[in-house]
Design an enzyme around this catalytic site. Structure first.
Site, PDB file in Angstrom:
ATOM      1  N   LYS A 116      -1.031   1.863   7.901  1.00 35.88           N
ATOM      2  CA  LYS A 116      -2.297   1.231   7.527  1.00 35.88           C
ATOM      3  C   LYS A 116      -3.203   1.042   8.734  1.00 35.88           C
ATOM      4  O   LYS A 116      -4.425   1.081   8.611  1.00 35.88           O
ATOM      5  CB  LYS A 116      -2.059  -0.119   6.833  1.00 35.88           C
ATOM      6  CG  LYS A 116      -1.609   0.028   5.393  1.00 35.88           C
ATOM      7  CD  LYS A 116      -1.863  -1.246   4.600  1.00 35.88           C
ATOM      8  CE  LYS A 116      -1.417  -1.087   3.162  1.00 35.88           C
ATOM      9  NZ  LYS A 116      -1.443  -2.366   2.417  1.00 35.88           N
ATOM     10  N   LYS A 198       2.264  12.527  -3.789  1.00 29.45           N
ATOM     11  CA  LYS A 198       2.522  11.444  -4.731  1.00 29.45           C
ATOM     12  C   LYS A 198       1.223  11.002  -5.409  1.00 29.45           C
ATOM     13  O   LYS A 198       0.176  11.016  -4.772  1.00 29.45           O
ATOM     14  CB  LYS A 198       3.094  10.245  -3.949  1.00 29.45           C
ATOM     15  CG  LYS A 198       4.402   9.725  -4.482  1.00 29.45           C
ATOM     16  CD  LYS A 198       4.973   8.651  -3.584  1.00 29.45           C
ATOM     17  CE  LYS A 198       4.331   7.305  -3.849  1.00 29.45           C
ATOM     18  NZ  LYS A 198       4.969   6.210  -3.115  1.00 29.45           N
ATOM     19  N   LYS A 201      -2.854   5.383  -5.541  1.00 29.28           N
ATOM     20  CA  LYS A 201      -4.022   4.564  -5.893  1.00 29.28           C
ATOM     21  C   LYS A 201      -5.237   4.906  -5.051  1.00 29.28           C
ATOM     22  O   LYS A 201      -6.373   4.748  -5.472  1.00 29.28           O
ATOM     23  CB  LYS A 201      -3.710   3.085  -5.608  1.00 29.28           C
ATOM     24  CG  LYS A 201      -2.892   2.384  -6.640  1.00 29.28           C
ATOM     25  CD  LYS A 201      -2.869   0.887  -6.315  1.00 29.28           C
ATOM     26  CE  LYS A 201      -1.961   0.126  -7.252  1.00 29.28           C
ATOM     27  NZ  LYS A 201      -2.068  -1.328  -7.088  1.00 29.28           N
TER      28      LYS A 201
END
Ligand code: TRP
Length: 333
Positions: A116, A198, A201
């Site tokens: 992140k 994958k 979101k």
């Protein structure tokens, strides 16, 4: 008597973005199923979500929607504790205390922090760094034994165990040792635009994901556009990751095996198969979507559930917080 005591489960979901099929089949659907066998505490973790910048109006809406969605999925606020993390101040309190029992080096090794901070290089704030401590507080406050999470959160649960163990060693038995509970039954659900990635979101491409609130037309359109290969057989195989992904989704919805699906679509083309997958997904989401519409438009009900949930969460965590206060040398009034 002992047998009657159900194990306690805690899990949390961030209120950022509407959950997609991967979140639903990989985790959320299971939250619903666990309610009968465990004492479940489920939280919308708003405090965690501001570790990356959020638009306030959107965040407020997403908190309500995420909460309504859990209820719409069948999570029963009478049976389980469903609450918004920020509504129970004990989380922030315990998090501060635990941060004094967590080492800088441990937090530096967290892969999610590394990922992140690369992704949000302009905002590597202290909250992003101490995120796992808040998560440890979430879990330990309720003395949870099991923590249903995706594999990406396993490292955080392991850190939670290390913090708990350290605290217990220093002050005597205080926290229950939690275990990660990883749902393995479902195949990973991949992006519809790139079956080697994958379903995520944060994908920029709206056609890559199907959210649980997409309407039927949108769902059908997204499945029709799903990336496959130049072949025509509904089968697994080399270079057929796109078809395999659609088969996993179809399997997750219908509970059919790969072999059964291959048989069902023998001699049929990709077009027919994609339509069938889209319809199966749309049909299976419909009851929840209808519940959602009803709940989200009933502000009074939603607020009442949130208030009750916050009260129950506070009551369930009070003892732990008082015990911790006492152990570290604070004064409980
Ligand atoms: N970090 C989790 C995620 O992003 C959400 C979360 C916060 C959580 N606190 C938790 C999950 C406690 C399990 C237990 O998915």
């Amino acid at each position: 008597m002992e047998e009657n005591k159900k194990k306690r489960i805690f899990s949390g979901i961030q209120p950022t973005n509407t959950p997609h099929l991967g979140n639903y089949f990989g985790a959320l659907r299971n939250w619903y199923k666990l309610q009968d066998d465990y004492e479940c505490v489920y939280s919308i973790v708003d405090l965690h979500s501001i570790t990356v910048r959020q638009d306030p109006a959107k965040l407020r809406r997403q908190i309500s929607e995420s909460y309504a969605l859990l209820l719409a999925m069948g999570i029963d606020p009478e049976k389980s504790v469903v609450f918004v993390q920020g509504h129970n101040p004990a989380h922030a309190q315990l998090s501060w205390i635990l941060s004094c029992y967590t080492q800088f080096g441990e937090l530096s090794r967290m892969t999610q922090f590394k990922d992140k901070s690369q992704k949000h290089a302009d905002n590597i704030n202290a909250g992003l760094f101490t995120y796992p401590v808040l998560m440890a507080a979430d879990i330990l406050l309720y003395q949870a034994e099991l923590v249903p999470v995706g594999i990406d959160q396993k490292q955080h649960v392991e850190l939670t165990r290390n913090i708990a163990e350290r605290f217990n060693n220093l002050y005597g038995e205080t926290f229950t040792m939690p275990e990660p509970y990883i749902v393995k039954s479902v195949q990973k659900i991949m992006s519809l635009a790139d079956p080697n990635k994958k379903m995520s979101k944060s994908d920029e491409n709206p056609n890559a994901i199907v959210t649980v609130l997409d309407d039927r037309d949108t769902i059908m359109r997204k499945f029709k556009r799903a990336v496959t290969d130049s072949g025509c057989e509904v089968k697994r195989g080399e270079g057929k990751e796109g078809i395999e992904n659609l088969m996993s989704i179809y399997g997750a919805v219908t509970e059919k095996t790969f072999d059964e699906i291959e048989k069902e679509f023998e001699g049929k083309g990709y077009g027919d198969f994609k339509t069938a997958v889209g319809e199966a997904v749309a049909d299976s989401l419909l009851p929840m979507q209808e519940n959602f519409k009803r709940i989200i438009s009933d502000k009074g009900y939603l607020e009442k559930c949130m208030k009750d949930g916050a009260g129950k969460a506070f009551a369930a965590s009070r003892k732990t917080l008082q015990k911790v206060n006492r152990k570290v040398g604070f004064i409980n009034l």
